[in-house]
Write a protein that holds these residues in place. Structure first.
Motif, PDB file in Angstrom:
ATOM      1  N   UNK A  12       0.840  -1.209   0.000  1.00 53.93           N
ATOM      2  CA  UNK A  12       0.000   0.000   0.000  1.00 53.93           C
ATOM      3  C   UNK A  12       0.869   1.251   0.000  1.00 53.93           C
ATOM      4  N   UNK A  13       1.956   1.222   0.786  1.00 60.06           N
ATOM      5  CA  UNK A  13       2.851   2.385   0.840  1.00 60.06           C
ATOM      6  C   UNK A  13       3.523   2.619  -0.512  1.00 60.06           C
ATOM      7  N   UNK A  14       3.821   1.548  -1.251  1.00 55.79           N
ATOM      8  CA  UNK A  14       4.428   1.696  -2.582  1.00 55.79           C
ATOM      9  C   UNK A  14       3.473   2.359  -3.569  1.00 55.79           C
ATOM     10  N   UNK A  15       2.183   2.276  -3.278  1.00 60.38           N
ATOM     11  CA  UNK A  15       1.175   2.890  -4.145  1.00 60.38           C
ATOM     12  C   UNK A  15       1.053   4.393  -3.889  1.00 60.38           C
ATOM     13  N   UNK A  16       1.417   4.836  -2.677  1.00 61.84           N
ATOM     14  CA  UNK A  16       1.221   6.234  -2.281  1.00 61.84           C
ATOM     15  C   UNK A  16       1.955   7.256  -3.146  1.00 61.84           C
ATOM     16  N   UNK A  17       3.222   7.015  -3.556  1.00 59.31           N
ATOM     17  CA  UNK A  17       3.890   8.029  -4.392  1.00 59.31           C
ATOM     18  C   UNK A  17       3.171   8.333  -5.700  1.00 59.31           C
ATOM     19  N   UNK A  18       2.349   7.402  -6.172  1.00 62.39           N
ATOM     20  CA  UNK A  18       1.583   7.669  -7.392  1.00 62.39           C
ATOM     21  C   UNK A  18       0.403   8.604  -7.111  1.00 62.39           C
ATOM     22  N   UNK A  19       0.008   8.706  -5.838  1.00 59.82           N
ATOM     23  CA  UNK A  19      -1.074   9.607  -5.458  1.00 59.82           C
ATOM     24  C   UNK A  19      -0.533  10.977  -5.074  1.00 59.82           C
ATOM     25  N   UNK A  25       5.774  10.714   1.637  1.00 63.22           N
ATOM     26  CA  UNK A  25       5.389   9.419   1.061  1.00 63.22           C
ATOM     27  C   UNK A  25       6.611   8.553   0.767  1.00 63.22           C
ATOM     28  N   UNK A  26       7.700   9.174   0.340  1.00 68.01           N
ATOM     29  CA  UNK A  26       8.921   8.400   0.087  1.00 68.01           C
ATOM     30  C   UNK A  26       9.541   7.908   1.398  1.00 68.01           C
ATOM     31  N   UNK A  27       9.446   8.731   2.442  1.00 68.49           N
ATOM     32  CA  UNK A  27       9.915   8.274   3.753  1.00 68.49           C
ATOM     33  C   UNK A  27       9.069   7.116   4.267  1.00 68.49           C
ATOM     34  N   UNK A  28       7.768   7.172   3.979  1.00 64.94           N
ATOM     35  CA  UNK A  28       6.876   6.087   4.392  1.00 64.94           C
ATOM     36  C   UNK A  28       7.211   4.801   3.651  1.00 64.94           C
ATOM     37  N   UNK A  29       7.561   4.906   2.389  1.00 66.57           N
ATOM     38  CA  UNK A  29       7.995   3.731   1.627  1.00 66.57           C
ATOM     39  C   UNK A  29       9.255   3.140   2.262  1.00 66.57           C
ATOM     40  N   UNK A  30      10.209   3.998   2.623  1.00 70.81           N
ATOM     41  CA  UNK A  30      11.423   3.518   3.282  1.00 70.81           C
ATOM     42  C   UNK A  30      11.134   2.861   4.617  1.00 70.81           C
ATOM     43  N   UNK A  31      10.189   3.426   5.368  1.00 72.44           N
ATOM     44  CA  UNK A  31       9.826   2.880   6.678  1.00 72.44           C
ATOM     45  C   UNK A  31       9.229   1.481   6.551  1.00 72.44           C
ATOM     46  N   UNK A  32       8.228   1.337   5.708  1.00 69.45           N
ATOM     47  CA  UNK A  32       7.549   0.040   5.574  1.00 69.45           C
ATOM     48  C   UNK A  32       8.444  -1.006   4.899  1.00 69.45           C
ATOM     49  N   UNK A 102       5.916  15.063   9.678  1.00 66.98           N
ATOM     50  CA  UNK A 102       4.511  15.329   9.965  1.00 66.98           C
ATOM     51  C   UNK A 102       4.327  16.415  11.027  1.00 66.98           C
ATOM     52  N   UNK A 103       5.423  16.861  11.651  1.00 64.59           N
ATOM     53  CA  UNK A 103       5.332  17.807  12.770  1.00 64.59           C
ATOM     54  C   UNK A 103       5.955  19.148  12.388  1.00 64.59           C
ATOM     55  N   UNK A 104       5.626  20.175  13.201  1.00 64.15           N
ATOM     56  CA  UNK A 104       6.060  21.528  12.832  1.00 64.15           C
ATOM     57  C   UNK A 104       6.570  22.358  14.010  1.00 64.15           C
ATOM     58  N   UNK A 105       6.811  21.766  15.163  1.00 63.17           N
ATOM     59  CA  UNK A 105       7.367  22.546  16.267  1.00 63.17           C
ATOM     60  C   UNK A 105       8.893  22.604  16.101  1.00 63.17           C
ATOM     61  N   UNK A 106       9.589  23.483  16.851  1.00 63.40           N
ATOM     62  CA  UNK A 106      11.011  23.765  16.591  1.00 63.40           C
ATOM     63  C   UNK A 106      11.921  22.546  16.495  1.00 63.40           C
ATOM     64  N   UNK A 107      11.800  21.591  17.423  1.00 60.88           N
ATOM     65  CA  UNK A 107      12.671  20.419  17.377  1.00 60.88           C
ATOM     66  C   UNK A 107      12.483  19.639  16.090  1.00 60.88           C
ATOM     67  N   UNK A 108      11.223  19.445  15.681  1.00 59.93           N
ATOM     68  CA  UNK A 108      10.943  18.723  14.446  1.00 59.93           C
ATOM     69  C   UNK A 108      11.510  19.461  13.231  1.00 59.93           C
ATOM     70  N   UNK A 109      11.432  20.777  13.242  1.00 61.57           N
ATOM     71  CA  UNK A 109      11.979  21.564  12.136  1.00 61.57           C
ATOM     72  C   UNK A 109      13.497  21.424  12.064  1.00 61.57           C
TER      73      UNK A 109
END
Length: 464
Positions: A12-19, A25-32, A102-109
């Motif tokens: 399913x994750x391999x399908x996401x980059x086409x959407x 999405x590429x990080x999610x592909x690497x994760x799964x 997926x996050x936007x607070x200072x540490x994540x940035x």
């Protein structure tokens, strides 16, 4: 069972980059993919080792045929151990990167900015775990074995804790319901996969390398299948594995559905707009020519009427007619522009200046209308001033036309996002119309001046 679920999650994750072609999405592909590699390595080792309870066969492999195929797979212990190492050390790295994406607070940035630094420890660990190099190190320094194993377990645990911290803090910081709903599926996906990985992460590749050769490593290997554990512990591991894997699959499908729905809606609207574009251009061009011809006629009539002083009433009527003609000409021009794919140029602008332009257009059409402007004067947004003001005007006009009562404007800020809220006291949008309001030429208003292009144009501007 677990192998099947993890395989589906990866596919399913391999399908996401086409959407959605995004970094996440590429990080999610690497994760799964790393989780799949790790799991395949562990199951292959379990199948070759044998000696596990038959009741676990269905849970782990799904069928005896799969177990036999993995059991008799031709692969050396070195290659099998390094396969486990690849999945074991890449997964937590992708996990932290995806959580920060997926996050936007200072540490994540900061993590997003210095993303490469997260690969330093895993990369060095993978070098150390190269089978021939690993064997040379432990033969030369016997104490290095325990140090390497404990250090790799320590940084893996640190990455998992960091991921949980990022996800939970981001969930707490999000205050707007829309963004919270969007983040929920991402949070569930990350936490479920992280917990599933954590159940089996103590499996160190060194145990595979030194199988039959080291008592210390034997005690570390396949901790969840050792005979010393009682039935309640086995039950916990099995149930936890099934729940987290199933929950991860649900979260992945939910995340994919959101992306698919957004993409499908966008494609459908684009097709509807492109299908009508030729007709719009021909229609607006023809009407525009007629209105321009009327403008010349008004000039001639005005000159004739001015010669006769008794025609003051006719002159006033002619002025009103001319104003309506100009208003219609202006609306035709906006209809024509909204049907074309115009370029959007983003620049920092005061949100109050955008609101003022939209309000001026509104009062020009509805002199008796009322707008309660609660937007702060010091807000700066990155936008195309002309297009955003026109889009905001369309939304304000829609709200007023439905209620004929004062419209309220205010703003919710969520770190990187600025949410402009237009609130009216109308009856609301019927359920049958909610999925059609952005479709070109769909309008619930029975008026010759409402052609159903305003909200489509507004959505197009915001998406841009």
């Amino acid at each position: 069972m677990l192998l099947l679920v993890i395989t589906i999650i990866m596919l399913v994750s391999l399908f996401l980059p086409f959407i959605k072609r995004r970094r996440s999405t590429y990080l999610l592909v690497g994760l799964t993919t790393s989780l799949f590699i790790f799991w395949i390595g562990i199951l292959t080792y379990i199948a070759k080792k044998g000696g596990f309870d038959k009741n676990l066969l269905w849970i782990l492999f799904g069928s005896n045929a799969v177990r036999l195929k993995l059991q008799y797979l031709s692969i050396t212990l070195g290659k099998l151990g390094y396969t486990i190492a690849l999945g074991r050390y890449l997964f937590p790295t992708f996990l932290v990167l995806l959580a920060s994406e997926y996050s936007h607070f200072p540490l994540a940035e900061k993590i997003k900015k210095y993303w490469w630094s997260l690969f330093i420890i895993p990369f060095c660990t993978l070098i150390v775990y190269i089978p021939k190099l690993f064997e040379k190190i432990i033969n030369a320094l016997p104490l290095a074995l325990e140090v390497i194993v404990k250090f790799s377990s320590f940084w893996i645990l640190s990455y998992l804790v960091l991921t949980i911290y990022i996800v939970i803090k981001e969930a707490i910081l999000i205050t707007m319901p829309f963004f919270r709903r969007r983040f929920t599926s991402k949070m569930c996906l990350l936490l479920s996969l992280a917990f599933l990985y954590a159940l089996y992460s103590p499996q160190d590749p060194a145990q595979v390398y030194l199988f039959y050769r080291n008592d210390y490593m034997w005690m570390l290997g396949l901790w969840y299948l050792q005979k010393g554990f009682n039935l309640p512990f086995y039950t916990f591991v099995v149930i936890a594995s099934i729940i987290t894997a199933s929950f991860g699959l649900w979260a992945m499908l939910k995340y994919t559905q959101i992306g698919w729905d957004d993409r499908h809606e966008e494609i459908s609207l684009d097709r509807a707009a492109k299908g009508a574009q030729t007709g719009i251009n021909m229609f607006s061009h023809g009407i525009k020519n007629e209105l321009l011809a009327n403008r010349i006629l008004y000039t001639k009539l005005e000159a004739l009427i001015k010669e006769d002083k008794d025609k003051e009433t006719l002159l006033n009527s002619l002025t009103q007619l001319e104003q309506k003609n100009e208003a219609l000409l202006s609306r035709i021009e906006r209809l024509y522009l909204s049907s074309k794919h115009t370029q959007v140029v983003l620049s920092p602008n005061s949100l109050q200046s955008v609101v003022k332009i939209a309000c001026d257009k509104f009062y020009a059409k509805y002199p008796k209308g009322e707008i309660e402007n609660l937007v702060d004067d010091d807000l700066i947004v990155l936008c195309d001033k002309e297009h955003l003001s026109e889009a905001l005007y369309n939304v304000i006009a829609n709200g007023y036309e439905c209620s004929h009562s004062p419209v309220k404007l205010f703003v919710n800020t969520e770190r990187l996002w600025t949410n402009i809220v237009v609130k009216d006291s109308g009856p609301g949008i019927p359920k049958k119309m909610q999925k059609k309001i952005y479709t070109p030429f769909v309008s619930s208003k029975n008026s010759a001046l409402n052609w159903g292009m305003g909200l489509y144009y507004s959505r197009d501007v915001v998406k841009s």
